[in-house]
Write a protein that holds these residues in place. Structure first.
Motif, PDB file in Angstrom:
ATOM      1  N   GLY A 164       8.861  -3.462 -12.413  1.00 34.64           N
ATOM      2  CA  GLY A 164       8.940  -4.911 -12.172  1.00 34.64           C
ATOM      3  C   GLY A 164       7.568  -5.510 -11.931  1.00 34.64           C
ATOM      4  N   SER A 165       6.710  -4.769 -11.218  1.00 35.54           N
ATOM      5  CA  SER A 165       5.343  -5.229 -10.960  1.00 35.54           C
ATOM      6  C   SER A 165       4.538  -5.327 -12.253  1.00 35.54           C
ATOM      7  N   GLU A 193       0.839  -1.198   0.000  1.00 33.67           N
ATOM      8  CA  GLU A 193       0.000   0.000   0.000  1.00 33.67           C
ATOM      9  C   GLU A 193       0.871   1.245   0.000  1.00 33.67           C
ATOM     10  N   ASP A 194       0.347   2.308  -0.575  1.00 36.52           N
ATOM     11  CA  ASP A 194       1.002   3.619  -0.639  1.00 36.52           C
ATOM     12  C   ASP A 194       2.305   3.607  -1.429  1.00 36.52           C
ATOM     13  N   GLU A 195       2.592   2.525  -2.106  1.00 39.31           N
ATOM     14  CA  GLU A 195       3.778   2.446  -2.953  1.00 39.31           C
ATOM     15  C   GLU A 195       3.394   1.723  -4.234  1.00 39.31           C
ATOM     16  N   ASP A 196       4.166   1.953  -5.249  1.00 37.05           N
ATOM     17  CA  ASP A 196       3.921   1.300  -6.527  1.00 37.05           C
ATOM     18  C   ASP A 196       4.806   0.060  -6.618  1.00 37.05           C
ATOM     19  N   ARG A 252      10.893  -8.115  -3.554  1.00 35.37           N
ATOM     20  CA  ARG A 252      10.118  -6.892  -3.742  1.00 35.37           C
ATOM     21  C   ARG A 252      10.421  -6.309  -5.116  1.00 35.37           C
ATOM     22  N   LEU A 253       9.359  -5.999  -5.858  1.00 30.42           N
ATOM     23  CA  LEU A 253       9.490  -5.424  -7.191  1.00 30.42           C
ATOM     24  C   LEU A 253       9.029  -3.977  -7.179  1.00 30.42           C
ATOM     25  N   ASN A 254       9.724  -3.128  -7.925  1.00 25.20           N
ATOM     26  CA  ASN A 254       9.271  -1.753  -8.079  1.00 25.20           C
ATOM     27  C   ASN A 254       8.110  -1.714  -9.074  1.00 25.20           C
TER      28      ASN A 254
END
Length: 96
Positions: A39-40, A17-20, A34-36
């Protein structure tokens, strides 16, 4: 010859949440990756068989960017590095 990839089906994901970004949980080896945002986006597209070039074209289309062959080639190379790392982490596999 182009290489194609697809994500492994038994991986859980959690949106941050609150992040892309996105976290991929591999319970087989107890890892979290964890992907940015980019990457997502690639992870979402890897639900179906993709190559580095098809991923690059999709990302550029989503961003409504018109670029030349040099930009597409550079982005494809960057995505290939990402794909190689994802294979190494056991999150995606070669799909022919």
């Amino acid at each position: 010859m182009e290489t194609y990839y697809i994500r492994k089906k038994d991986r859980d994901t959690v949106e941050v949440e609150d992040e892309d970004s996105l976290m991929i949980i591999d319970t087989d080896v107890s890892t979290v990756t964890r992907l940015n945002g980019t990457g997502s986006q690639c992870w979402a597209l890897l639900k179906e068989r993709q190559s580095s070039e098809s991923l690059a074209r999709s990302l550029l289309t989503e961003q409504k960017q018109v670029t030349g062959d040099n930009e597409l080639s550079r982005l494809s190379s960057d995505i290939q590095i990402f794909l190689d790392e994802m294979v190494h982490c056991g999150l995606i596999e070669n799909e022919g």
